[in-house]
Design a protein around this motif. Structure first.
Motif, PDB file in Angstrom:
ATOM      1  N   LEU A 286       7.936  12.329   4.393  1.00 43.08           N
ATOM      2  CA  LEU A 286       8.378  11.538   5.429  1.00 43.08           C
ATOM      3  C   LEU A 286       9.775  11.494   5.681  1.00 43.08           C
ATOM      4  O   LEU A 286      11.006  12.242   6.453  1.00 43.08           O
ATOM      5  CB  LEU A 286       7.618  11.121   6.904  1.00 43.08           C
ATOM      6  CG  LEU A 286       8.341  11.336   8.475  1.00 43.08           C
ATOM      7  CD1 LEU A 286       8.683  12.478   8.774  1.00 43.08           C
ATOM      8  CD2 LEU A 286       7.638  10.561   9.036  1.00 43.08           C
TER       9      LEU A 286
ATOM     10  N   LEU B 200      18.684  13.364   7.051  1.00 44.28           N
ATOM     11  CA  LEU B 200      18.719  13.708   8.815  1.00 44.28           C
ATOM     12  C   LEU B 200      19.278  13.595   9.773  1.00 44.28           C
ATOM     13  O   LEU B 200      20.157  13.329  10.009  1.00 44.28           O
ATOM     14  CB  LEU B 200      17.499  14.970   9.327  1.00 44.28           C
ATOM     15  CG  LEU B 200      17.553  16.190   8.351  1.00 44.28           C
ATOM     16  CD1 LEU B 200      16.062  16.716   8.876  1.00 44.28           C
ATOM     17  CD2 LEU B 200      17.944  16.957   9.492  1.00 44.28           C
TER      18      LEU B 200
ATOM     19  N   GLU C   7       0.706  -1.106   0.019  1.00 45.64           N
ATOM     20  CA  GLU C   7      -0.091   0.161   0.517  1.00 45.64           C
ATOM     21  C   GLU C   7       0.890   1.274   0.212  1.00 45.64           C
ATOM     22  O   GLU C   7       1.899   1.412   1.525  1.00 45.64           O
ATOM     23  CB  GLU C   7      -1.092  -0.067   1.147  1.00 45.64           C
ATOM     24  CG  GLU C   7      -2.062   0.658   1.338  1.00 45.64           C
ATOM     25  CD  GLU C   7      -2.815   0.927   2.911  1.00 45.64           C
ATOM     26  OE1 GLU C   7      -3.403   1.250   2.848  1.00 45.64           O
ATOM     27  OE2 GLU C   7      -1.930   0.247   3.738  1.00 45.64           O
ATOM     28  N   VAL C   8       0.619   2.985  -0.641  1.00 45.65           N
ATOM     29  CA  VAL C   8       1.222   3.338  -0.873  1.00 45.65           C
ATOM     30  C   VAL C   8       0.611   4.215   0.054  1.00 45.65           C
ATOM     31  O   VAL C   8      -0.760   5.089   0.086  1.00 45.65           O
ATOM     32  CB  VAL C   8       0.937   4.124  -2.538  1.00 45.65           C
ATOM     33  CG1 VAL C   8       1.849   5.540  -2.260  1.00 45.65           C
ATOM     34  CG2 VAL C   8       2.264   3.076  -3.368  1.00 45.65           C
ATOM     35  N   LEU C   9       1.320   5.426   1.248  1.00 46.19           N
ATOM     36  CA  LEU C   9       0.559   6.031   1.849  1.00 46.19           C
ATOM     37  C   LEU C   9       1.376   7.572   1.410  1.00 46.19           C
ATOM     38  O   LEU C   9       2.206   7.047   1.473  1.00 46.19           O
ATOM     39  CB  LEU C   9       1.583   5.478   3.608  1.00 46.19           C
ATOM     40  CG  LEU C   9       0.809   4.287   3.602  1.00 46.19           C
ATOM     41  CD1 LEU C   9       2.146   3.948   5.207  1.00 46.19           C
ATOM     42  CD2 LEU C   9      -0.116   4.268   4.540  1.00 46.19           C
ATOM     43  N   PRO C  10       0.623   8.186   1.308  1.00 42.08           N
ATOM     44  CA  PRO C  10       0.802   9.669   1.667  1.00 42.08           C
ATOM     45  C   PRO C  10       1.915  10.206   2.010  1.00 42.08           C
ATOM     46  O   PRO C  10       3.157  10.573   1.250  1.00 42.08           O
ATOM     47  CB  PRO C  10      -0.145   9.885   0.852  1.00 42.08           C
ATOM     48  CG  PRO C  10      -1.051   9.703   1.506  1.00 42.08           C
ATOM     49  CD  PRO C  10      -1.177   8.046   1.479  1.00 42.08           C
ATOM     50  N   LEU C  11       1.973   9.755   2.899  1.00 43.54           N
ATOM     51  CA  LEU C  11       2.590  11.193   3.876  1.00 43.54           C
ATOM     52  C   LEU C  11       4.500  10.229   4.280  1.00 43.54           C
ATOM     53  O   LEU C  11       4.960  10.690   4.253  1.00 43.54           O
ATOM     54  CB  LEU C  11       2.085  11.487   5.191  1.00 43.54           C
ATOM     55  CG  LEU C  11       0.886  12.383   5.074  1.00 43.54           C
ATOM     56  CD1 LEU C  11       0.479  12.612   6.516  1.00 43.54           C
ATOM     57  CD2 LEU C  11       1.261  14.026   3.883  1.00 43.54           C
ATOM     58  N   VAL C  12       3.803   9.256   4.198  1.00 43.84           N
ATOM     59  CA  VAL C  12       5.207   8.348   4.301  1.00 43.84           C
ATOM     60  C   VAL C  12       6.135   8.804   3.950  1.00 43.84           C
ATOM     61  O   VAL C  12       8.079   9.020   4.295  1.00 43.84           O
ATOM     62  CB  VAL C  12       5.080   6.594   5.055  1.00 43.84           C
ATOM     63  CG1 VAL C  12       6.499   6.238   4.890  1.00 43.84           C
ATOM     64  CG2 VAL C  12       4.335   7.022   5.782  1.00 43.84           C
TER      65      VAL C  12
ATOM     66  N   ILE D 150      12.858  13.567   4.007  1.00 42.39           N
ATOM     67  CA  ILE D 150      12.906  14.788   5.049  1.00 42.39           C
ATOM     68  C   ILE D 150      14.161  13.948   5.737  1.00 42.39           C
ATOM     69  O   ILE D 150      15.553  14.759   6.194  1.00 42.39           O
ATOM     70  CB  ILE D 150      12.816  15.571   6.226  1.00 42.39           C
ATOM     71  CG1 ILE D 150      11.376  16.250   4.449  1.00 42.39           C
ATOM     72  CG2 ILE D 150      12.756  16.741   6.344  1.00 42.39           C
ATOM     73  CD1 ILE D 150      10.040  16.878   5.094  1.00 42.39           C
ATOM     74  N   VAL D 151      13.617  13.210   6.362  1.00 40.28           N
ATOM     75  CA  VAL D 151      14.076  12.672   7.678  1.00 40.28           C
ATOM     76  C   VAL D 151      14.888  11.881   6.981  1.00 40.28           C
ATOM     77  O   VAL D 151      16.393  11.655   8.146  1.00 40.28           O
ATOM     78  CB  VAL D 151      13.284  11.485   8.787  1.00 40.28           C
ATOM     79  CG1 VAL D 151      14.482  10.870   9.530  1.00 40.28           C
ATOM     80  CG2 VAL D 151      12.442  11.981   9.289  1.00 40.28           C
TER      81      VAL D 151
END
Lengths: 312, 96
Positions: free
Chosen positions: A192, A199, A184-189, A195-196
Motif C-alpha cells: 500500500l 501518489l 512486526e512486518v505487516l504484509p499488505l502495508v 503505491i500511495v
C-alpha cells in the motif's frame, strides 16, 4: 423544494448533529472520530457553497491532519493516564441550553446582516479581483495569501513553528518514551505504501502548482505531504529520533526564510516591503512553505525532536 | 437512456451503502461488521463511480473516478486487514 436545497438542508442537519456528538461526550475517542467526520461534512458544505479552496483545506487539515494529531495526542494521554480511555458522560449543565440559544442567535444576527449587505466594489474583495493580474496569479485566494495579505501568511508560518516548539517543550518533560511502530512486518502495508506514497507526493505537487490559478495552495499541499509523513511513521519507515539533524532544522525554517527573502528582495531593489513578486517567485516560496508545513505537521504527529529513515 | 442507466447504477450503489451501514450497526462482532463494511466500499463505491461516469459522459472523468475507486479499494482492503489482525491479537491476549 429543489434537490439542491434538499441536499443543503440535510448537510446542515448532519453538521449540527455531528457537532453535538463531538461535544456531548461518551469519551474522548468517540469525540475525535466524530470531529473527523465533522471535518469531512464541513468540506462537503464548503464545496456546495462553491469554495473549493476551503473545502480542500478543511478535508486535508481540518479532518485529516488534525484528526491524526488528536489521535496521537489521545494515545499519549492514555499512556500517561489509562483512566482517560474510559468512556465518560459529559456533566449536564443547566446553562447549556441558554448558551446554545444565545450562540444560535449570534450566528443568525451575523448571517442576516451579511445577507443584507449591499455589494460594494470598493471593498477589499473587489480591489483584489481588480489588481490580481499584477501578480500573474489566477487564483484570488492565493493572491490574498501570498501577496495582498502576505504578512499574515508569514506570521501564520511562524505560528506553526511556534506550535511545534511549544509541543516540544510540553512533551520533553514527561518520561514516557516516544513509541516507535512495532517491529512486526505487516504484509499488505508495504505494498500500500509503495503505491500511495508516490501518489501522495504527486497530489501535493499538483495542488501546489494548481494553486496559482485554481483551488489549492501551499497549506493544502503541505497537509497532503504531512499525510505521507504520518503514513511513513505509522508503517515504521520513518522512526522518531531524539535529535534533529541540521538538514531537518533547515527544512523546518525554509518556508519562513523563503518568505522573508521574498519580502526583503523588493526593498533591496528600491521597491516596497512585500511588493508583488512574479508568479515563478511565488511558486518557489510556496514550494518551500509546503516542505516546511509538511515536515512541521509530521514532527507534531511523531512528537519527537526529529525523524530518521529506517531502511526496510 | 444513459440517464436511466446512471440512475439505476447510483441507486443500486446507494442500496449497497445502506446495507453496509445497517450491517455495521447491527452485526454482532468485528469480523462480521468488517464484512458488511467492505461490501459497501467495494461494490457500492464501484456502482456509484460507474453511474457518475455514465452521467458525466467523458473519458477523463471516468478515469478520475476509476482512480478514486481503486485507491479506496486498496485503503479499505489494508485497513480491514489491519483491524481484523488487531482484533485477533486482542482476543488471543484475553484468552491467555
Amino acid at each position: 423544494m429543489s434537490a439542491g436545497l434538499l441536499i443543503d438542508l440535510s448537510l446542515v442537519l448532519m453538521l449540527v448533529g455531528l457537532a453535538l456528538q463531538v461535544v456531548r461526550g461518551h469519551g474522548l475517542f468517540r469525540g475525535i472520530v466524530f470531529f473527523v467526520a465533522f471535518g469531512l461534512a464541513m468540506a462537503l458544505a464548503w464545496a456546495r457553497l462553491g469554495v473549493p479552496d476551503l473545502a480542500l483545506a478543511d478535508a486535508a487539515i481540518g479532518a485529516g491532519v488534525t484528526g491524526a494529531l488528536m489521535l496521537a495526542a489521545f494515545r499519549r494521554l492514555v499512556e500517561l493516564d489509562p483512566a482517560q480511555a474510559r468512556p465518560t458522560v459529559a456533566p449536564h449543565s443547566p446553562l447549556a441550553l441558554a448558551i446554545a440559544l444565545l450562540a444560535a442567535l449570534l450566528v443568525a444576527v451575523i448571517g442576516l446582516t451579511t445577507i443584507g449587505l449591499e455589494h460594494d466594489p470598493g471593498r477589499a474583495g473587489g480591489q483584489v479581483l481588480e489588481r490580481l493580474p499584477e501578480t500573474g496569479l489566477g487564483n484570488p485566494v492565493t493572491g490574498v495569501l501570498l501577496v495582498f495579505r502576505g504578512f499574515d501568511t508569514l506570521l501564520e508560518m511562524v505560528v506553526l513553528l511556534a506550535a511545534l516548539l511549544g509541543a516540544r517543550i510540553v512533551t520533553a518533560g514527561d518520561r514516557v518514551p516516544v513509541r516507535a511502530a512495532s517491529g512486526e512486518v505487516l504484509p499488505l502495508v508495504g505494498s500500500l505504501r509503495a503505491i500511495v506514497i508516490p501518489l501522495t507526493l504527486l497530489v501535493a505537487v499538483h495542488l501546489l502548482i494548481q494553486g496559482a490559478d485554481d483551488a489549492g495552495g501551499a497549506f493544502q499541499a503541505g497537509a497532503v505531504l504531512a499525510a505521507a509523513g504520518v503514513l511513513l511513521l505509522l508503517s515504521g519507515r520513518l522512526v522518531p529520533s531524539e535529535r534533529a539533524t541540521g538538514m531537518l532544522r533547515f527544512a523546518l525554517v525554509l518556508g519562513i526564510a523563503a518568505f522573508m527573502l521574498m519580502a526583503w528582495w523588493p526593498i533591496m531593489q528600491g521597491r516596497g516591503l512585500l511588493a508583488p513578486p512574479g508568479k515563478g517567485t511565488i511558486l518557489a516560496v510556496e514550494a518551500a512553505m509546503m516542505l516546511s508545513i509538511g515536515l512541521t505537521l509530521t514532527l507534531l504527529f511523531s512528537g519527537s525532536a526529529g525523524v530518521r529513515a529506517e531502511p526496510s | 437512456m444513459a440517464e436511466f442507466i446512471a440512475l439505476a447504477l447510483l441507486l443500486t450503489g446507494g442500496f449497497f451503502f445502506l446495507a453496509g451501514t445497517i450491517g455495521l450497526l447491527r452485526l454482532p462482532d468485528v469480523y462480521c461488521r468488517l464484512h458488511a463494511l467492505t461490501k459497501a466500499d467495494n461494490l457500492g463505491l464501484m456502482l456509484i463511480c460507474l453511474g457518475l461516469s455514465v452521467h458525466g459522459g467523458s473519458v477523463r472523468t471516468a478515469l478520475f473516478l476509476l482512480t478514486i475507486w481503486l485507491l479506496a479499494l486498496m485503503a479499505s482492503t489494508v485497513s480491514a486487514h489491519l483491524i481484523a489482525r488487531h482484533s485477533r491479537a486482542l482476543q488471543r491476549r484475553q484468552g491467555e
